[in-house]
Design an enzyme around this catalytic site. Sequence first.
Site, PDB file in Angstrom:
ATOM      1  N   HIS A 158       0.850  -1.487   0.218  1.00  0.00           N
ATOM      2  CA  HIS A 158       0.297   0.003   0.075  1.00  0.00           C
ATOM      3  C   HIS A 158       0.859   1.166  -0.376  1.00  0.00           C
ATOM      4  O   HIS A 158       0.507   1.991  -0.180  1.00  0.00           O
ATOM      5  CB  HIS A 158      -0.901   0.062   1.246  1.00  0.00           C
ATOM      6  N   ASP A 366       3.667   9.268  -0.228  1.00  0.00           N
ATOM      7  CA  ASP A 366       2.451   8.544   0.204  1.00  0.00           C
ATOM      8  C   ASP A 366       2.448   7.794  -1.363  1.00  0.00           C
ATOM      9  O   ASP A 366       2.410   7.869  -2.588  1.00  0.00           O
ATOM     10  CB  ASP A 366       1.207   9.128   0.081  1.00  0.00           C
TER      11      ASP A 366
HETATM   12  P1  ADP Z   1      -2.851   6.706   5.129  1.00  0.00           P
HETATM   13  O1  ADP Z   1      -3.712   4.922   4.773  1.00  0.00           O
HETATM   14  O2  ADP Z   1      -1.629   6.478   5.304  1.00  0.00           O
HETATM   15  O3  ADP Z   1      -3.540   7.056   6.845  1.00  0.00           O
HETATM   16  P2  ADP Z   1      -4.899   7.440   3.024  1.00  0.00           P
HETATM   17  O4  ADP Z   1      -5.319   9.231   2.787  1.00  0.00           O
HETATM   18  O5  ADP Z   1      -4.979   6.445   2.064  1.00  0.00           O
HETATM   19  O6  ADP Z   1      -3.811   7.585   4.163  1.00  0.00           O
HETATM   20  O7  ADP Z   1      -6.033   6.939   3.891  1.00  0.00           O
HETATM   21  C1  ADP Z   1      -6.527   7.290   4.870  1.00  0.00           C
HETATM   22  C2  ADP Z   1      -7.575   7.129   5.784  1.00  0.00           C
HETATM   23  O8  ADP Z   1      -7.799   7.087   6.193  1.00  0.00           O
HETATM   24  C3  ADP Z   1      -9.292   7.416   4.796  1.00  0.00           C
HETATM   25  O9  ADP Z   1     -10.321   6.601   4.232  1.00  0.00           O
HETATM   26  C4  ADP Z   1      -9.254   8.572   5.460  1.00  0.00           C
HETATM   27  O10 ADP Z   1     -11.400   8.396   5.449  1.00  0.00           O
HETATM   28  C5  ADP Z   1      -9.239   7.828   6.932  1.00  0.00           C
HETATM   29  N1  ADP Z   1      -9.064   8.956   7.562  1.00  0.00           N
HETATM   30  C6  ADP Z   1      -8.058   9.579   8.072  1.00  0.00           C
HETATM   31  N2  ADP Z   1      -8.499  10.634   8.530  1.00  0.00           N
HETATM   32  C7  ADP Z   1      -9.895   9.747   9.680  1.00  0.00           C
HETATM   33  C8  ADP Z   1      -9.954  11.305  10.600  1.00  0.00           C
HETATM   34  N3  ADP Z   1      -9.604  11.740  11.418  1.00  0.00           N
HETATM   35  N4  ADP Z   1     -11.653   9.852  10.638  1.00  0.00           N
HETATM   36  C9  ADP Z   1     -11.776   8.950  10.154  1.00  0.00           C
HETATM   37  N5  ADP Z   1     -11.081   8.706   9.000  1.00  0.00           N
HETATM   38  C10 ADP Z   1      -9.871   9.012   8.384  1.00  0.00           C
HETATM   39  O1  F6P Z   2      -1.763   2.377   3.825  1.00  0.00           O
HETATM   40  C1  F6P Z   2      -0.887   2.614   4.681  1.00  0.00           C
HETATM   41  C2  F6P Z   2      -1.138   1.959   6.478  1.00  0.00           C
HETATM   42  O2  F6P Z   2      -0.220   1.027   7.255  1.00  0.00           O
HETATM   43  C3  F6P Z   2      -1.775   0.611   6.681  1.00  0.00           C
HETATM   44  O3  F6P Z   2      -1.187  -0.494   6.447  1.00  0.00           O
HETATM   45  C4  F6P Z   2      -2.525   1.135   7.439  1.00  0.00           C
HETATM   46  O4  F6P Z   2      -3.453   0.080   8.301  1.00  0.00           O
HETATM   47  C5  F6P Z   2      -2.622   2.410   7.743  1.00  0.00           C
HETATM   48  O5  F6P Z   2      -1.541   2.663   6.977  1.00  0.00           O
HETATM   49  C6  F6P Z   2      -3.095   2.953   9.644  1.00  0.00           C
HETATM   50  O6  F6P Z   2      -1.972   2.394   9.635  1.00  0.00           O
HETATM   51  P1  F6P Z   2      -1.624   1.842  11.509  1.00  0.00           P
HETATM   52  O7  F6P Z   2      -2.627   0.137  11.455  1.00  0.00           O
HETATM   53  O8  F6P Z   2       0.084   1.894  12.008  1.00  0.00           O
HETATM   54  O9  F6P Z   2      -2.689   2.645  12.282  1.00  0.00           O
END
Ligand code: ADP
Ligand code: F6P
Length: 495
Positions: A158, A366
């Site tokens: 990912h 990212d």
């Molecule tokens: P990562 O996987 O690195 O966290 P992404 O942008 O790919 O980054 O995915 C983040 C996910 O977490 C998205 O589906 C987003 O809606 C969710 N997310 C981020 N911040 C919040 C929050 N404050 N409350 C609920 N969901 C959140």
């Molecule tokens: O998208 C990357 C990622 O590390 C996922 O594998 C993971 O579920 C998400 O970000 C949130 O991170 P964590 O599981 O360490 O809270």
Amino acid sequence: MSRLIVVSNRVNPPNPADGESSTGGLAMALAAALREYSGIWFGWSGKTVPEFSGQLNMQRIDGVTVATVDLEETDYQEYYNGYANKTLWPLFHYRVDLTAYDRSFGQGYDRVNRLFAETLLPLIEPDDIVWIHDYHLIPLARELRRLGVTNRIGFFLHIPWPAHQLVVTLPRHRQLVEALFDYDLIGFQTEESLQAFEGYVFSEVEGGKTDRGELVAFGKRTRAAAFPIGVDAQDFARLVDGDTARKVYDRMMAHSVFRKMVVGVDRLDYSKGLEERLIGFERFLHDHPELRREVMLLQIAPISRDEVEAYQDLRVRLDGLIGRINGAYAEMDFTPIRWVNRSYRRDELAGVYRASKAALVTPLRDGMNLVAKEFVAAQDPEDPGVLILSRFAGAARQMKDALIINPNSPEEVSDALDRALSMDLTERQRRWRTLFDNVQREDVTAWRDDFVSALKGESISDAATAPLPRPRVQSLDTAAKALKARNTEAQDVRA
Ligand code: ADP
Ligand code: F6P
């Protein structure tokens, strides 16, 4: 039909008891795939115990069988906080300065992957296909193969696969890459990551590529391709019409009356470029005194991985930076930055996105970035907001109609904000339409189906996915044929 076994470090299937809980689009898609293939989702429970027992906790949640296992404290520290989040995460996000090269972390990582394999083994049946997710579990196929598992096993990363010169800073880089060759299929988010991986294979371990598109190295062969992940755009569009999203939308509109709201939604992580974003916003306030009272930034950033020092330090720096900017630019009746460190339900986020005139999605690095896609999916077609997107997010490859910027430049952030907030309706609609079409077409279901079909040896668009040279389980072919027939049928219906 063969069953699908999904494995990830964190297991978070949708829980109907939570309503539209914070479960993301990825979890929804995997849960849907699991229901379709009557599979199992296996991973860490999120809990620690004094001693690892390997005891499985099986639950049935909304039609999905979930199997979790507890980890002991040392494993959690060395595997999750250690190798996963102090070594691989920073390195794969180009932060060598934050990368810890500690032998005990690597040992913990291998140990937990072995424990995962031993615990998972009794659940695997001969016809199952296994799909393993993310950097926490790269060696899991190797451990399963050691235990005699011959099923098809796929891996999806990912996060970005970094440039060759970064990978080789890892003391055991060969071992890590060799472990990937125990998969039948490796999926990356972007062509860029795929090329970086192939670059390593070709120049570091003298690997090659067959004319069928298979990668060959370490005396093994595998296939690799890019499968950009998407969001459940339809579900987001449905959520935004729901009661909760509407209420949140109304509330946000009332709170930003006479002002345009710009939104950021990210885990509190140094890869997300939060400091650079805030400095860019400060620059905007400085450069545009006439607009100061007309714009506010809502930054939602739930605390993440808070046992890791780099995350604690970042939080302290962000608190200070926001205090400084607000102190300098706030008035008695106006604060430029609203800083919120908590999670919200998906439908609440949908309402927030829709009430925002622009989104700042400015990671320094990212894998994909799903927030960019969710923001687009939640917009009002009649009056859409503008997406400002970092060129370093995997999503930038697909979302060319966003305002693409270099997040390291405060001037670019400031100029993009100025442009976004003054963009006329026709341009906003034109850009949004192209973005939305892409988000809808390349959604999470397409991602899931492309990957699973390729893992089964069915052809997809990429040349790297030519049929496997060694079909291991006869019944997989039967299942693959059935799926193909079903897909053709579905296409006929759509046509
Ligand atoms: P990562 O996987 O690195 O966290 P992404 O942008 O790919 O980054 O995915 C983040 C996910 O977490 C998205 O589906 C987003 O809606 C969710 N997310 C981020 N911040 C919040 C929050 N404050 N409350 C609920 N969901 C959140
Ligand atoms: O998208 C990357 C990622 O590390 C996922 O594998 C993971 O579920 C998400 O970000 C949130 O991170 P964590 O599981 O360490 O809270």
